[in-house]
Scaffold this motif. Structure first.
Motif, PDB file in Angstrom:
ATOM      1  N   LEU A   1      -5.901  -1.877 -25.264  1.00  0.00           N
ATOM      2  CA  LEU A   1      -5.766  -1.908 -26.513  1.00  0.00           C
ATOM      3  C   LEU A   1      -6.773  -1.686 -27.366  1.00  0.00           C
ATOM      4  O   LEU A   1      -7.090  -2.962 -27.561  1.00  0.00           O
ATOM      5  N   GLY A   2      -7.153  -0.565 -26.839  1.00  0.00           N
ATOM      6  CA  GLY A   2      -8.906  -0.109 -28.163  1.00  0.00           C
ATOM      7  C   GLY A   2      -9.801   0.367 -27.435  1.00  0.00           C
ATOM      8  O   GLY A   2     -10.714   0.845 -27.568  1.00  0.00           O
ATOM      9  N   ILE A   3      -9.903  -0.283 -25.593  1.00  0.00           N
ATOM     10  CA  ILE A   3     -10.762   0.749 -24.665  1.00  0.00           C
ATOM     11  C   ILE A   3     -10.578   2.386 -25.277  1.00  0.00           C
ATOM     12  O   ILE A   3      -9.221   2.567 -24.962  1.00  0.00           O
ATOM     13  N   ASP A   4     -11.363   2.498 -24.959  1.00  0.00           N
ATOM     14  CA  ASP A   4     -11.440   4.766 -25.406  1.00  0.00           C
ATOM     15  C   ASP A   4     -10.869   5.677 -23.608  1.00  0.00           C
ATOM     16  O   ASP A   4     -11.885   5.706 -23.377  1.00  0.00           O
ATOM     17  N   GLY A   5      -9.975   4.719 -22.998  1.00  0.00           N
ATOM     18  CA  GLY A   5      -9.183   5.232 -21.659  1.00  0.00           C
ATOM     19  C   GLY A   5      -7.740   4.454 -21.813  1.00  0.00           C
ATOM     20  O   GLY A   5      -7.935   3.406 -22.059  1.00  0.00           O
ATOM     21  N   LEU A   6      -6.978   5.101 -21.326  1.00  0.00           N
ATOM     22  CA  LEU A   6      -5.847   4.333 -20.276  1.00  0.00           C
ATOM     23  C   LEU A   6      -6.075   3.694 -19.537  1.00  0.00           C
ATOM     24  O   LEU A   6      -5.984   3.774 -18.074  1.00  0.00           O
ATOM     25  N   VAL A   7      -6.636   2.487 -19.473  1.00  0.00           N
ATOM     26  CA  VAL A   7      -6.818   0.775 -18.387  1.00  0.00           C
ATOM     27  C   VAL A   7      -5.034  -0.139 -18.752  1.00  0.00           C
ATOM     28  O   VAL A   7      -4.925  -0.244 -19.751  1.00  0.00           O
ATOM     29  N   ILE A   8      -4.474   0.057 -17.803  1.00  0.00           N
ATOM     30  CA  ILE A   8      -3.499  -0.647 -17.707  1.00  0.00           C
ATOM     31  C   ILE A   8      -4.121  -2.206 -16.759  1.00  0.00           C
ATOM     32  O   ILE A   8      -3.841  -1.519 -15.386  1.00  0.00           O
ATOM     33  N   LYS A   9      -3.021  -3.605 -17.328  1.00  0.00           N
ATOM     34  CA  LYS A   9      -3.293  -4.476 -15.969  1.00  0.00           C
ATOM     35  C   LYS A   9      -2.057  -5.082 -16.112  1.00  0.00           C
ATOM     36  O   LYS A   9      -0.693  -5.230 -17.200  1.00  0.00           O
ATOM     37  N   ALA A  10      -1.921  -4.451 -14.417  1.00  0.00           N
ATOM     38  CA  ALA A  10      -0.758  -4.911 -14.260  1.00  0.00           C
ATOM     39  C   ALA A  10      -0.746  -6.522 -14.366  1.00  0.00           C
ATOM     40  O   ALA A  10      -1.537  -7.353 -13.783  1.00  0.00           O
ATOM     41  N   HIS A  11       0.183  -7.400 -14.515  1.00  0.00           N
ATOM     42  CA  HIS A  11       0.531  -8.887 -13.455  1.00  0.00           C
ATOM     43  C   HIS A  11      -0.010  -8.913 -12.444  1.00  0.00           C
ATOM     44  O   HIS A  11       0.321  -8.472 -11.869  1.00  0.00           O
ATOM     45  N   GLY A  12      -0.371  -9.934 -12.410  1.00  0.00           N
ATOM     46  CA  GLY A  12      -1.093 -10.848 -11.163  1.00  0.00           C
ATOM     47  C   GLY A  12      -0.561 -11.171  -9.630  1.00  0.00           C
ATOM     48  O   GLY A  12      -0.036 -10.645  -8.628  1.00  0.00           O
ATOM     49  N   SER A  13       0.905 -11.135 -10.069  1.00  0.00           N
ATOM     50  CA  SER A  13       1.375 -11.168  -9.078  1.00  0.00           C
ATOM     51  C   SER A  13       2.586 -10.287  -9.113  1.00  0.00           C
ATOM     52  O   SER A  13       3.777 -10.057  -8.313  1.00  0.00           O
ATOM     53  N   SER A  14       2.409  -9.348  -9.681  1.00  0.00           N
ATOM     54  CA  SER A  14       3.109  -8.076  -9.284  1.00  0.00           C
ATOM     55  C   SER A  14       3.650  -7.206  -8.047  1.00  0.00           C
ATOM     56  O   SER A  14       3.112  -7.860  -6.488  1.00  0.00           O
TER      57      SER A  14
ATOM     58  N   MET B   1      -0.938  15.201 -13.642  1.00  0.00           N
ATOM     59  CA  MET B   1      -2.036  13.757 -14.482  1.00  0.00           C
ATOM     60  C   MET B   1      -2.671  12.773 -12.935  1.00  0.00           C
ATOM     61  O   MET B   1      -1.917  13.100 -12.565  1.00  0.00           O
ATOM     62  N   ARG B   2      -3.691  12.460 -13.512  1.00  0.00           N
ATOM     63  CA  ARG B   2      -3.656  12.147 -11.303  1.00  0.00           C
ATOM     64  C   ARG B   2      -4.501  10.105 -12.194  1.00  0.00           C
ATOM     65  O   ARG B   2      -4.673   9.825 -13.120  1.00  0.00           O
ATOM     66  N   ILE B   3      -3.161   9.657 -11.389  1.00  0.00           N
ATOM     67  CA  ILE B   3      -3.334   7.457 -11.715  1.00  0.00           C
ATOM     68  C   ILE B   3      -3.912   6.984 -10.745  1.00  0.00           C
ATOM     69  O   ILE B   3      -3.868   7.452  -9.648  1.00  0.00           O
ATOM     70  N   ALA B   4      -4.814   6.238 -11.241  1.00  0.00           N
ATOM     71  CA  ALA B   4      -6.088   5.774  -9.845  1.00  0.00           C
ATOM     72  C   ALA B   4      -5.099   4.551  -9.853  1.00  0.00           C
ATOM     73  O   ALA B   4      -4.629   3.428 -11.197  1.00  0.00           O
ATOM     74  N   VAL B   5      -5.372   3.849  -8.533  1.00  0.00           N
ATOM     75  CA  VAL B   5      -4.016   2.364  -9.062  1.00  0.00           C
ATOM     76  C   VAL B   5      -5.588   1.800  -7.991  1.00  0.00           C
ATOM     77  O   VAL B   5      -6.195   1.446  -6.871  1.00  0.00           O
ATOM     78  N   ASP B   6      -5.918   0.502  -8.237  1.00  0.00           N
ATOM     79  CA  ASP B   6      -6.846  -0.723  -7.468  1.00  0.00           C
ATOM     80  C   ASP B   6      -5.707  -1.083  -6.870  1.00  0.00           C
ATOM     81  O   ASP B   6      -4.741  -1.938  -7.083  1.00  0.00           O
ATOM     82  N   ALA B   7      -5.942  -0.953  -5.214  1.00  0.00           N
ATOM     83  CA  ALA B   7      -5.451  -0.835  -3.903  1.00  0.00           C
ATOM     84  C   ALA B   7      -5.723  -2.651  -4.013  1.00  0.00           C
ATOM     85  O   ALA B   7      -4.554  -3.680  -2.829  1.00  0.00           O
ATOM     86  N   MET B   8      -6.204  -3.143  -4.664  1.00  0.00           N
ATOM     87  CA  MET B   8      -6.936  -4.837  -4.112  1.00  0.00           C
ATOM     88  C   MET B   8      -6.500  -5.517  -5.210  1.00  0.00           C
ATOM     89  O   MET B   8      -7.265  -6.532  -4.323  1.00  0.00           O
ATOM     90  N   GLY B   9      -6.758  -5.263  -6.214  1.00  0.00           N
ATOM     91  CA  GLY B   9      -6.062  -6.241  -6.712  1.00  0.00           C
ATOM     92  C   GLY B   9      -4.814  -6.655  -7.301  1.00  0.00           C
ATOM     93  O   GLY B   9      -3.808  -6.110  -6.895  1.00  0.00           O
ATOM     94  N   GLY B  10      -4.973  -8.313  -7.549  1.00  0.00           N
ATOM     95  CA  GLY B  10      -3.642  -8.720  -7.460  1.00  0.00           C
ATOM     96  C   GLY B  10      -3.253  -9.615  -6.095  1.00  0.00           C
ATOM     97  O   GLY B  10      -3.820  -9.647  -5.014  1.00  0.00           O
ATOM     98  N   ASP B  11      -2.224 -10.421  -6.252  1.00  0.00           N
ATOM     99  CA  ASP B  11      -1.858 -11.125  -5.259  1.00  0.00           C
ATOM    100  C   ASP B  11      -1.545 -11.145  -4.526  1.00  0.00           C
ATOM    101  O   ASP B  11      -0.881 -11.631  -2.643  1.00  0.00           O
ATOM    102  N   HIS B  12      -0.946  -9.502  -4.011  1.00  0.00           N
ATOM    103  CA  HIS B  12       0.139  -9.514  -3.230  1.00  0.00           C
ATOM    104  C   HIS B  12      -0.475  -7.430  -3.048  1.00  0.00           C
ATOM    105  O   HIS B  12       0.405  -6.664  -2.420  1.00  0.00           O
TER     106      HIS B  12
END
Lengths: 339, 339
Positions: free
Chosen positions: A288-301, A1-12
């Motif tokens: 939950l309810g979006i027709d695709g797997l979108v995961i929101k990691a905590h802002g301070s991750s 599987m391929r997981i895309a990760v937003d490299a620019m989002g979050g406090d760190h």
């Protein structure tokens, strides 16, 4: 599987995000996971330098823009089509990724996901659904802040989706669904909640009725259903208490030698406890309810939280959570049409 | 002053209530306090037997009926006119008591107080206002559950009353007023909250704007303004976490000898901390906006909590809190009429 990760989002971002991806590839060597870091190519390449990782499993998708945390969601997603967040969501839409993780602007992620990926058929309003720590492990909080005001049907759909999530992802048999209210009696609360009570009761779910907020930390319900305003208050109060309580404990311990020694002996236990109650351990919250797997990691991750979010994405994809929710919703609609 | 106490209300009535009154008379010997225990005379007399106390300061007002915790408030106050709660409120109305304390049915107490004692002029909806523990001592939570739905004007009035309370009772200079919302920006939340934001801003209060729930335990605001649904969730979640966290800590400590020894050394510090976060220490919650001093003690109040509620009543009466709130409301109305 391929997981895309937003490299620019979050406090760190981007350093902790990049670091988390490298750690995940190392930790989940035997898993069939490829990672695509979405963001400013040069910045990401600089951060990757010097790290040892399997280059065949990590690639970069260049994105010139970044959506900031303070930007208005709807404006941001319209104006910044070349942002890491919007490009990641586009990849998900086109099937170039099986899941997308972002620690960035929650509102923009939800709005962008709605626009790009859309809702599961039968779901009116997607919800933010984090797992929160309880005395019995963890419960799913739906909605934790996406919908400030809800109709009874929305709350019922949150219950259905939450039940599937706990059953399929966390292997809870017949998850207990609780509706947050000011008392346990069916007649408590406002009209919306009373009507939602009837709707959830009419499903086949294991509905335990109204729960009071004091029952949440004890883990009385596996799925905690509420509107996004109340859910946001619950989530943030839990965070606030955890940090305040440990700060106060620390201040008090430093006041005496006896307490300092005691704390030293108690440290492994306290650390274990803090880990249990640490949001980073729980990865991110599924939209939950979006027709695709979108995961929101905590802002301070930090890197560890991102690593856990990737692990979570792996579980979501492997277990076919999305298909399960789709099927469950169709089943419920069929039943209510029959009635 | 004379303080009437509902001997029959609460999980541990009447024995802990009677005990708390005796302890209060002993602890506040130099204070000008008389106590009237309202309830079933024989039961109270039995409990008083064998205790040493100043008989000139403690009397009994016989009341044949008791309002239970599960009774519907409006039914209960109509049917049980001879209940300890209704007789106590009647005493307050007739000036036979300066304050009334009850650990009984919250809804019935509020409904009964509205019926018997009435509202302060200018206040549309009274609120339940407990002090909750924070890292900076304590904040006033208004409303903690009396009004499930609120208008913007109600929230503004909560802010005004809360500010007077913190200034006069807890000596906080220029109390910081925070409006509970899902984000700090003025544009967050639903219409009611956005309008309340404008109303509170237009007063002379020290309004620090929206606060998120994570800021509550840190003590960012001295007065936490929200509707009764959200306030109830905040209050009960705080209670639930306190008990769950200490239970989990205890379980974990019992697992290892090292941790047991550490806990032993740390015990005085932990006990101090628990005391700081213990609701019993804060006495009861004033029914803010009722034109008389009605104090709701926690349902699970023990003798110590009742003693503290009596101390609190003493402070309310001595400082003329009611008159101060009345004056403040008149001032605000005069100002808005001038505009």
């Amino acid at each position: 599987m391929r997981i895309a990760v937003d490299a620019m989002g979050g406090d760190h971002a981007p350093h902790e995000i990049v670091k988390g991806c490298i750690e995940a590839l190392d930790a989940y060597k035997t898993h069939d996971i490829d990672i695509v870091l979405v963001g400013q190519q040069q910045a990401i390449e600089d951060l990757l330098q010097g790290h040892a990782y399997d280059k065949s499993r990590l690639s970069i998708e260049n994105a010139l823009q970044v959506i900031g945390n303070d930007e208005k969601p709807v404006n941001a997603i319209k104006k910044k089509k070349d942002s890491s967040m919007m490009i990641g969501l586009q990849m998900l839409k086109e099937g170039k990724a099986d899941a997308f993780i972002s620690a960035g602007n929650t509102g923009a992620l939800m709005a962008g996901a709605l626009l790009k990926v859309g809702r599961i058929e039968g779901i009116d309003r997607p919800a933010l659904a984090p797992v929160i720590p309880t005395a019995q492990g963890g419960s799913l909080l739906v909605d934790a802040g996406a919908n400030i005001e809800c109709k009874p049907e929305n709350l019922m759909q949150f219950a259905v989706m939450g039940s599937v999530y706990m059953e399929k992802v966390l292997n809870v048999i017949s998850p207990r669904i609780g509706l947050v209210n000011v008392g346990e009696e069916e007649t408590k609360g406002n009209d919306v909640i009373q009507e939602a009570y009837g709707l959830i009761k009419s499903t086949h779910l294991n509905f335990i009725g109204n729960i009071e907020a004091r029952d949440i930390p004890a883990g009385k319900a596996d799925v905690i259903v509420c509107d996004g305003f109340v859910g946001n208050v619950i989530l943030k109060l839990l965070e606030g208490i955890a940090s305040s309580l440990f700060n106060i404990l620390k201040q008090n311990i430093l006041k005496s030698w006896r307490a300092k020694l005691g704390a030293l002996l108690l440290m492994p236990t306290l650390k274990g406890l803090m880990k249990e109650w640490d949001y980073a351990e729980y990865g991110g919250a599924l939209l939950l309810g979006i027709d695709g797997l979108v995961i929101k990691a905590h802002g301070s991750s930090d890197a560890s939280a991102i690593k856990n979010a990737i692990k979570q994405a792996d579980i979501f994809v492997s277990k076919g959570v999305l298909t399960q929710i789709r099927n469950e919703i169709v089943m419920i609609e069929d039943r209510s049409n029959e009635q």
